[in-house]
Design a protein around this motif. Structure first.
Motif, PDB file in Angstrom:
ATOM      1  N   ARG A 148       2.220   6.104   2.086  1.00 40.02           N
ATOM      2  CA  ARG A 148       3.061   6.664   2.940  1.00 40.02           C
ATOM      3  C   ARG A 148       4.479   5.745   3.237  1.00 40.02           C
ATOM      4  O   ARG A 148       5.479   6.476   3.518  1.00 40.02           O
ATOM      5  CB  ARG A 148       2.441   7.349   4.163  1.00 40.02           C
ATOM      6  CG  ARG A 148       1.916   8.718   3.961  1.00 40.02           C
ATOM      7  CD  ARG A 148       1.614   9.214   5.340  1.00 40.02           C
ATOM      8  NE  ARG A 148       0.187   8.572   5.977  1.00 40.02           N
ATOM      9  CZ  ARG A 148      -1.118   8.889   5.673  1.00 40.02           C
ATOM     10  NH1 ARG A 148      -1.309  10.037   4.762  1.00 40.02           N
ATOM     11  NH2 ARG A 148      -2.009   8.371   6.170  1.00 40.02           N
ATOM     12  N   ALA A 149       4.066   4.737   3.156  1.00 38.36           N
ATOM     13  CA  ALA A 149       5.059   3.867   3.379  1.00 38.36           C
ATOM     14  C   ALA A 149       6.006   3.389   2.188  1.00 38.36           C
ATOM     15  O   ALA A 149       6.905   2.495   2.270  1.00 38.36           O
ATOM     16  CB  ALA A 149       4.892   2.304   4.083  1.00 38.36           C
ATOM     17  N   GLY A 150       5.542   4.035   1.237  1.00 42.03           N
ATOM     18  CA  GLY A 150       6.116   3.804  -0.265  1.00 42.03           C
ATOM     19  C   GLY A 150       5.815   2.620  -0.909  1.00 42.03           C
ATOM     20  O   GLY A 150       6.408   2.222  -2.012  1.00 42.03           O
ATOM     21  N   LEU A 151       4.580   1.947  -0.571  1.00 42.24           N
ATOM     22  CA  LEU A 151       4.060   0.835  -1.452  1.00 42.24           C
ATOM     23  C   LEU A 151       2.891   1.249  -2.439  1.00 42.24           C
ATOM     24  O   LEU A 151       2.150   2.335  -2.088  1.00 42.24           O
ATOM     25  CB  LEU A 151       3.439  -0.183  -0.315  1.00 42.24           C
ATOM     26  CG  LEU A 151       4.343  -0.679   0.614  1.00 42.24           C
ATOM     27  CD1 LEU A 151       3.778  -1.540   1.636  1.00 42.24           C
ATOM     28  CD2 LEU A 151       5.562  -1.306   0.069  1.00 42.24           C
ATOM     29  N   PRO A 152       3.014   0.709  -3.646  1.00 40.35           N
ATOM     30  CA  PRO A 152       1.925   0.990  -4.496  1.00 40.35           C
ATOM     31  C   PRO A 152       0.529   0.235  -4.248  1.00 40.35           C
ATOM     32  O   PRO A 152       0.504  -0.757  -3.220  1.00 40.35           O
ATOM     33  CB  PRO A 152       2.307   0.446  -5.881  1.00 40.35           C
ATOM     34  CG  PRO A 152       3.530  -0.644  -5.428  1.00 40.35           C
ATOM     35  CD  PRO A 152       4.266  -0.005  -3.995  1.00 40.35           C
ATOM     36  N   LEU A 153      -0.427   0.913  -4.716  1.00 45.31           N
ATOM     37  CA  LEU A 153      -1.809   0.127  -4.662  1.00 45.31           C
ATOM     38  C   LEU A 153      -2.146  -0.160  -5.875  1.00 45.31           C
ATOM     39  O   LEU A 153      -2.007   0.538  -6.941  1.00 45.31           O
ATOM     40  CB  LEU A 153      -2.819   1.187  -3.929  1.00 45.31           C
ATOM     41  CG  LEU A 153      -2.356   1.438  -2.576  1.00 45.31           C
ATOM     42  CD1 LEU A 153      -3.417   2.529  -2.071  1.00 45.31           C
ATOM     43  CD2 LEU A 153      -2.448   0.344  -1.700  1.00 45.31           C
ATOM     44  N   SER A 154      -3.173  -1.259  -5.818  1.00 47.13           N
ATOM     45  CA  SER A 154      -3.667  -1.670  -7.256  1.00 47.13           C
ATOM     46  C   SER A 154      -5.142  -2.263  -6.936  1.00 47.13           C
ATOM     47  O   SER A 154      -5.267  -2.925  -6.084  1.00 47.13           O
ATOM     48  CB  SER A 154      -3.067  -2.632  -8.054  1.00 47.13           C
ATOM     49  OG  SER A 154      -2.627  -3.825  -7.200  1.00 47.13           O
ATOM     50  N   ALA A 184       3.815  10.413  -8.162  1.00 45.54           N
ATOM     51  CA  ALA A 184       3.086  10.004  -9.757  1.00 45.54           C
ATOM     52  C   ALA A 184       1.743   9.999 -10.067  1.00 45.54           C
ATOM     53  O   ALA A 184       1.215   9.758  -8.906  1.00 45.54           O
ATOM     54  CB  ALA A 184       3.605   8.682 -10.244  1.00 45.54           C
ATOM     55  N   PRO A 185       1.092  10.071 -11.097  1.00 38.97           N
ATOM     56  CA  PRO A 185      -0.274  10.273 -11.230  1.00 38.97           C
ATOM     57  C   PRO A 185      -0.921   8.870 -10.665  1.00 38.97           C
ATOM     58  O   PRO A 185      -0.542   8.064 -10.988  1.00 38.97           O
ATOM     59  CB  PRO A 185      -0.566  10.320 -12.671  1.00 38.97           C
ATOM     60  CG  PRO A 185       0.680  10.978 -13.279  1.00 38.97           C
ATOM     61  CD  PRO A 185       1.675  10.470 -12.459  1.00 38.97           C
ATOM     62  N   CYS A 186      -2.075   9.220 -10.098  1.00 39.22           N
ATOM     63  CA  CYS A 186      -2.839   7.858  -9.390  1.00 39.22           C
ATOM     64  C   CYS A 186      -4.237   8.213  -9.959  1.00 39.22           C
ATOM     65  O   CYS A 186      -4.869   9.296 -10.121  1.00 39.22           O
ATOM     66  CB  CYS A 186      -2.503   7.835  -7.916  1.00 39.22           C
ATOM     67  SG  CYS A 186      -3.073   9.089  -7.071  1.00 39.22           S
ATOM     68  N   GLY A 187      -4.973   6.856  -9.594  1.00 38.07           N
ATOM     69  CA  GLY A 187      -6.370   7.294 -10.132  1.00 38.07           C
ATOM     70  C   GLY A 187      -7.366   6.011 -10.481  1.00 38.07           C
ATOM     71  O   GLY A 187      -6.714   4.807 -10.306  1.00 38.07           O
ATOM     72  N   ASP A 188      -8.146   6.278 -11.450  1.00 36.86           N
ATOM     73  CA  ASP A 188      -8.946   4.962 -11.901  1.00 36.86           C
ATOM     74  C   ASP A 188      -7.884   3.922 -12.660  1.00 36.86           C
ATOM     75  O   ASP A 188      -7.062   4.027 -13.415  1.00 36.86           O
ATOM     76  CB  ASP A 188      -9.885   5.418 -12.894  1.00 36.86           C
ATOM     77  CG  ASP A 188     -10.858   4.232 -13.442  1.00 36.86           C
ATOM     78  OD1 ASP A 188     -10.709   3.212 -12.733  1.00 36.86           O
ATOM     79  OD2 ASP A 188     -11.054   4.467 -14.399  1.00 36.86           O
ATOM     80  N   ILE A 208       0.376   5.126  -7.203  1.00 37.88           N
ATOM     81  CA  ILE A 208       1.918   4.993  -6.881  1.00 37.88           C
ATOM     82  C   ILE A 208       2.436   6.132  -6.296  1.00 37.88           C
ATOM     83  O   ILE A 208       2.221   7.194  -6.506  1.00 37.88           O
ATOM     84  CB  ILE A 208       2.586   4.887  -8.289  1.00 37.88           C
ATOM     85  CG1 ILE A 208       2.053   3.843  -9.315  1.00 37.88           C
ATOM     86  CG2 ILE A 208       4.108   4.955  -8.291  1.00 37.88           C
ATOM     87  CD1 ILE A 208       2.453   3.863 -10.672  1.00 37.88           C
ATOM     88  N   PRO A 209       3.267   5.909  -5.079  1.00 32.35           N
ATOM     89  CA  PRO A 209       3.621   6.964  -4.274  1.00 32.35           C
ATOM     90  C   PRO A 209       4.658   7.603  -4.931  1.00 32.35           C
ATOM     91  O   PRO A 209       4.950   7.440  -5.988  1.00 32.35           O
ATOM     92  CB  PRO A 209       4.190   6.187  -2.858  1.00 32.35           C
ATOM     93  CG  PRO A 209       4.635   4.596  -3.608  1.00 32.35           C
ATOM     94  CD  PRO A 209       3.673   4.684  -4.621  1.00 32.35           C
ATOM     95  N   SER A 216      -6.349   3.092   5.184  1.00 34.28           N
ATOM     96  CA  SER A 216      -5.399   2.194   5.298  1.00 34.28           C
ATOM     97  C   SER A 216      -4.321   2.254   3.753  1.00 34.28           C
ATOM     98  O   SER A 216      -3.271   1.890   3.774  1.00 34.28           O
ATOM     99  CB  SER A 216      -5.965   0.720   5.210  1.00 34.28           C
ATOM    100  OG  SER A 216      -6.626   0.424   6.215  1.00 34.28           O
ATOM    101  N   ALA A 217      -5.004   2.633   2.626  1.00 33.08           N
ATOM    102  CA  ALA A 217      -4.563   2.864   1.515  1.00 33.08           C
ATOM    103  C   ALA A 217      -3.514   3.854   1.568  1.00 33.08           C
ATOM    104  O   ALA A 217      -2.304   3.783   1.296  1.00 33.08           O
ATOM    105  CB  ALA A 217      -5.376   3.084   0.571  1.00 33.08           C
TER     106      ALA A 217
END
Length: 410
Positions: free
Chosen positions: A375-381, A406-410, A402-403, A369-370
């Motif tokens: 893929r829809a251009g929405l960030p996760l937090s 950009a770097p993403c992770g912890d 961040i789509p 789901s994340a």
């Protein structure tokens, strides 16, 4: 072929044809030239008159011969090239004066020059408008030369014709192009000038003169009172590449668009250069803008980007967060050093691995789901998932993403 190359070939043919006619005159006067002493000296002087006229008939240069000793100086010979140029058959030409080629737009002043040269028995070159048999006009560069006998008597007039119609049409188009430039730019913000190139003996561009400038020229270039003056006079140390570029445009007719620095003027210019007029005029129309501020702005942005990359690289190498770059299908492209320290994975071992393969089986649905959101251009937090360690265990990781790479992770 350029008009200069064409004229060079024409001049060679004209000299050859004049020699042929002079030889015919000598032969008709009963004065054979001396016999050549060697085979290498043998040439036009050894030919019979009929062979000489055969050679003249086959030349590519349109030519005629008139006889001033007959009433009205009629045509007595016309070669095939002349028949093709004029559209007339030989029987329609022989015995007539050349004036029948003139028409309503033929300049009387040009005709008078020819008439005066014939009366004075001297050479003349005139560019005039003539007409073919079908009534179509052509621009004719006419060369007329008298042919004298061994005792100085006038025997013939030799005339050759060079069709310049195509070249004059090209020149007219170029002139109209330049006029269009001027009308569009006279009140504009861009600088505009027409320059005339000067070449040295080896054909390299050495200077150019400002023939015309518009109102914005001084503001854009920083050069005052430039019209009528040479660039080397205004700025002796200007870089050679400016002269080379404009010289190439003048010679080839190929437009040039470029950004160039003039360090002696302290400016950078965006330039569009176009040849106008005929090639022999060596003129170039130049449209330009002072791009110094734009260039400086771009350089500042590039410097900021470099600084940002340095900062990001520093963060990437020193952060204790699990930084990762991955494609939107989950394939890992790069991981930070903390993945080794926190999860035990050796550097580079995870590149190309799908990140969901490291997620605990019970968290796969949340991970899927994340990625749909990314893929829809929405960030996760703050998405908590269990990630597998190198020794087979799992650790909870709070995932922020961040789509768009950009770097993403912890």
């Amino acid at each position: 072929m350029s008009i200069e190359d064409l004229r060079g070939e024409v001049e060679r043919l004209r000299r050859r044809e004049s020699e042929l006619l002079a030889e015919v005159a000598r032969l008709r006067a009963g004065r054979e030239p001396h016999a050549p002493s060697t085979a290498s000296e043998a040439g036009v002087g050894t030919l019979r008159p009929d062979l000489l006229f055969t050679a003249a008939d086959k030349t590519r240069m349109a030519m005629i011969v008139t006889d001033p000793n007959l009433p009205d100086n009629p045509i007595v010979f016309a070669n095939r090239a002349f028949l093709e140029l004029s559209g007339y058959a030989a029987e329609e030409l022989i015995g007539r004066n050349c004036r029948f080629l003139q028409g309503p737009e033929t300049d009387p002043a040009h005709v008078a020059r020819i008439r005066d040269a014939i009366a004075a028995r001297r050479d003349v070159v005139v560019e005039l408008l003539n007409y073919r048999r079908d009534g179509s006009p052509f621009v004719n560069e006419l060369y007329v030369s008298p042919v004298f006998g061994p005792h100085g008597e006038l025997l013939f007039f030799f005339g050759s014709q060079l069709d310049l119609t195509r070249f004059r049409e090209q020149e007219g188009n170029a002139v109209r192009r330049g006029a269009s430039f001027r009308s569009l730019l006279e009140d504009g913000d861009a600088g505009f000038c027409i320059i005339e190139m000067r070449f040295d003996g080896e054909g390299r561009a050495e200077d150019y003169r400002f023939v015309e400038v518009n109102a914005a020229f001084e503001r854009q270039s920083g050069l005052a009172n430039a019209e009528g003056r040479w660039m080397r006079e205004l700025e002796p140390e200007l870089e050679q590449h400016w002269f080379d570029t404009y010289g190439e445009v003048a010679r080839t007719g190929r437009d040039a668009r470029f950004r160039g620095a003039a360090s002696r003027l302290g400016r950078v210019f965006d330039v569009h250069a176009v040849r106008i007029g005929s090639q022999v005029q060596n003129r170039v129309a130049v449209l330009f803008e002072d791009a110094t501020a734009r260039q400086e702005g771009e350089e500042r942005r590039e410097a900021r980007n470099r600084d940002n990359l340095v900062e990001r690289d520093l963060v990437w190498r020193t952060s204790r967060d699990l930084l990762v770059v991955c494609d939107l299908d989950g394939s890992i492209r790069a991981v930070g050093p903390a993945w080794t320290e926190t999860l035990g994975w050796p550097a580079g071992s995870l590149v190309g691995v799908r990140i969901d393969s490291l997620v605990h089986a019970d968290d796969q649905e949340a991970a899927s789901s994340a990625f749909e959101m990314l893929r829809a251009g929405l960030p996760l937090s703050d998405l908590d998932l269990r990630f597998r360690t190198a020794d087979g265990g799992h650790r909870w990781i709070s995932w922020n993403a961040i789509p768009q790479g950009a770097p993403c992770g912890d």
